[in-house]
Structures are given as C-alpha cells and as structure tokens.
Design an enzyme around this catalytic site. Sequence first.
Site, short mmCIF file in Angstrom:
data_model
loop_
_atom_site.label_atom_id
_atom_site.label_comp_id
_atom_site.label_asym_id
_atom_site.label_seq_id
_atom_site.Cartn_x
_atom_site.Cartn_y
_atom_site.Cartn_z
N PRO A 23 93.34 11.92 57.50
CA PRO A 23 93.77 10.69 58.10
C PRO A 23 93.05 10.71 59.46
O PRO A 23 93.10 11.95 60.24
CB PRO A 23 95.34 10.92 58.49
CG PRO A 23 95.58 12.25 58.32
CD PRO A 23 94.50 12.82 57.06
N ALA A 57 97.23 8.23 60.86
CA ALA A 57 98.54 8.49 61.64
C ALA A 57 98.89 6.88 61.87
O ALA A 57 98.34 6.11 62.71
CB ALA A 57 98.32 9.23 62.84
N GLN A 100 99.88 8.71 56.37
CA GLN A 100 100.42 9.98 57.33
C GLN A 100 101.34 8.96 58.24
O GLN A 100 100.85 7.91 59.03
CB GLN A 100 99.39 10.36 58.08
CG GLN A 100 99.80 11.54 58.93
CD GLN A 100 98.67 12.33 59.75
OE1 GLN A 100 98.45 11.41 60.76
NE2 GLN A 100 98.37 13.52 59.58
N TYR A 183 101.92 16.11 68.56
CA TYR A 183 102.71 14.68 68.54
C TYR A 183 104.27 15.19 68.28
O TYR A 183 104.71 16.29 68.44
CB TYR A 183 102.21 13.98 67.54
CG TYR A 183 100.65 13.50 67.77
CD1 TYR A 183 100.37 12.74 69.02
CD2 TYR A 183 99.86 13.73 66.96
CE1 TYR A 183 99.10 12.52 69.20
CE2 TYR A 183 98.40 13.30 67.15
CZ TYR A 183 98.28 12.86 68.39
OH TYR A 183 96.70 12.40 68.64
N LEU A 302 86.03 21.75 60.25
CA LEU A 302 84.80 22.32 60.31
C LEU A 302 84.21 22.55 59.03
O LEU A 302 83.76 23.72 58.71
CB LEU A 302 84.61 23.24 61.33
CG LEU A 302 84.47 22.90 62.81
CD1 LEU A 302 84.18 24.18 63.69
CD2 LEU A 302 83.61 21.71 63.09
N ARG A 325 85.80 14.06 60.44
CA ARG A 325 84.59 13.43 60.93
C ARG A 325 83.52 13.55 60.07
O ARG A 325 82.53 12.67 59.91
CB ARG A 325 84.36 14.42 62.36
CG ARG A 325 85.34 14.01 63.42
CD ARG A 325 84.98 15.02 64.44
NE ARG A 325 86.03 14.82 65.46
CZ ARG A 325 87.21 15.18 65.69
NH1 ARG A 325 87.87 15.94 64.81
NH2 ARG A 325 88.19 15.02 66.74
#
Length: 370
Positions: A23, A57, A100, A183, A302, A325
Amino acid sequence: MSKLFSPISLGPLWLKNRIAIAPMCQYSAREGAATAWHTIHLGHLALSGAGILFIEATAVEPEGRISPDDLGLWSEATERALGEALDAARRHSDMPIAIQLAHAGRKASTRVPWEGGQSIPSSQPRGWQPVAPSALPYAAHDEAPLALNAAGLRRIRDAFADAARRADRLGIDAIEVHAAHGYLLHQFLSPLSNRREDEYGGSLPNRLRFPLEVFDAVRAAFGAGKPVGVRVSATDWVDGGWDIEQTVAFAQELKRRGCAFIDVSSGGLSPLQKIALGPGYQVPFAAKIKAEAGMPTIAVGLITEARQAEEIIASGQADMVALARGMLYDPRWPWHAAAQLGAQVDAPPQYWRSQPHELKNLFSGNTMVR
C-alpha cells in the site's frame, strides 16, 4: 521452479505468485473519495503480474487521514468512488485486491509530501485536531493530540468495522489493518507514545488491548473466510520503545484471533529513530515472526532485485515479499523478475506482442503466433 512465482494461499484466497504490491499513499483523493488518479494508478498496477495489490492506507474516518488529500472509506460517497475505480481495474485484471484500513492518530493533519509534509495546526485551513492514546505530539513542534476517551475509542473501533463492511460490499478480497509506521494502532502498542493509566496503557497486555479490539471488530465485520491481516512495525528503532519481542507476542495473540498474515515493516513512531538501512534490512524481523508466531509473513523494505526476492522466499525467511517504491519506479517489476528467474507471469493480451523474442513462454496464456 521459481519459489517467488509459486502459488500461495492466504486462508481461502489463492494467489498466483508471492509478490505483493505494498500500500502506497497517493494523496490524491477529494474529501476522502477516489479520483481519476486512482483509476489510472490502480489500473496499471493491476496489470503488473503481481500476486496481489494492496490499496493505499485508507482512513476509516475523516480525522484519521494523514493529510486532507488521503483516501477514505467512511461514507456512501467514498465507497461509491472507490468502487468505480475498482470496477475499471477489474474489467481488465483478475488480480486479487486488498485494502489497508488505517487511522493516522497523532500523525494526522499534515501537508502532502510534495508540499513539505509538515503538520497543519487545527486553527489553519484544512487542519484538524489529531487524536492519540496520550496527549503526546509526534514532534516537539507539533500540536498536542487529544487523548482518546472511552467514547472516542468506541467511535474509532466502530469506524474500522464500518469500513470493513464497505470493503466487503466492494468485493475487496482481503483487509490489512494498519498497526505500523507510527499511526494510531502503533501508537497504542509503543510505550513511547502510550502513557495511559487505564486498561489500555502500561503493561504489554494493556497496550495490545485496543489494536486487538480493532482487529476483532474488522474480522467480525468482513466476509466470513476472507483473510484479514495486520501490518506491523517490528521495532521503533528507539531504546525503550516497541521491539521485536513485543511484536512476536502481538503476532501470537493475532494468530489466536484468526489473523491470516503479518506484513512486517518497522519504524515511523518517533523522529528519534536510528535505522540501519541496507538491502532487505527488515527481513530478519519477518523471519523471526514467521518462526515464532507460525503464520504467513510478508517481508518488505529495500527488496529491489529478483534474485534477492527469490532467496528470501526460497530460504523460508518469509512467505511473500512486498514492493512499494520499487513498484512505482518499475510497474512491470514482476514481468522482469519472471524473465530473470525463468518463470511465467500474467499479462493482458493487449500487451502480448511486447514479449521478447527470446522469452517465448514469459506470458502465461500467450497463444499469439509471431
């Protein structure tokens, strides 16, 4: 045979391979409602050949958005708008789609990243009063959040359940409850942000209580048999904060409640975090949770190379990998990974002509004669 491209089941949900699209917030909604951007964004990711796509999200109430431009699922209008974007994607892809569900807590009311990402005071246009377990701001210069009382906890718990029912009506295949990245639910878990003196603070069982109540509410509201998982931050990367041992205890409690998978990230709770970044730096957390909680885990962070992802799965460190990403940078990452690993991947027939001549069996179902 490639392990990365072998099938896996999350409960009754069967996935063609073990690549998840993580997400990723797009900050492109209008009053919580999906826009044409989401139609384009979700549509092209649904053509990527991954095993499952996680929608960004998605706030369960307006005050739970990170920014005023976050996606939401709290009303008929937000449900209808997201449904339109999903309908467009599903016309051309059978990829399972998860969502999500999230609440930003004290990290709410901020500008979008390309406008600096700083908090917006509640007295300013488009700002609002954040809420949290305790009246402790994320950063020293931020406005202090309002500590949630019993009515506030009940409202948010019910909002998660209501959003889960909306997701079920939309035909969403799975839900991931967001308890990571600093969060709201992560704020309840960590002793750095939770200083409550009632039954929701102090001891580990107390700090687990509200996130577990939210999970139970979502599980009860979502379709029977459809998987519900949780995203966690395995550590705060701050001394005295949330850590991997507490995460394992949380995962064990979640498994007892029917949790289908754990998506393992880290950090995000404190600006004081010190993270030792490197390829696959969070994979050992996923491996420990998989070993000690005994449920499917998703490794993130990563993971950029096909053979790196293959080794994570083949070695048993995690059951799936998720890319964020990396997938934005290369939306055809699964195609390229399948080419490197000698596997097959789904592609829409409109794109079959793009299959390289030397990779005649890359696209499953391709019957086109060259």
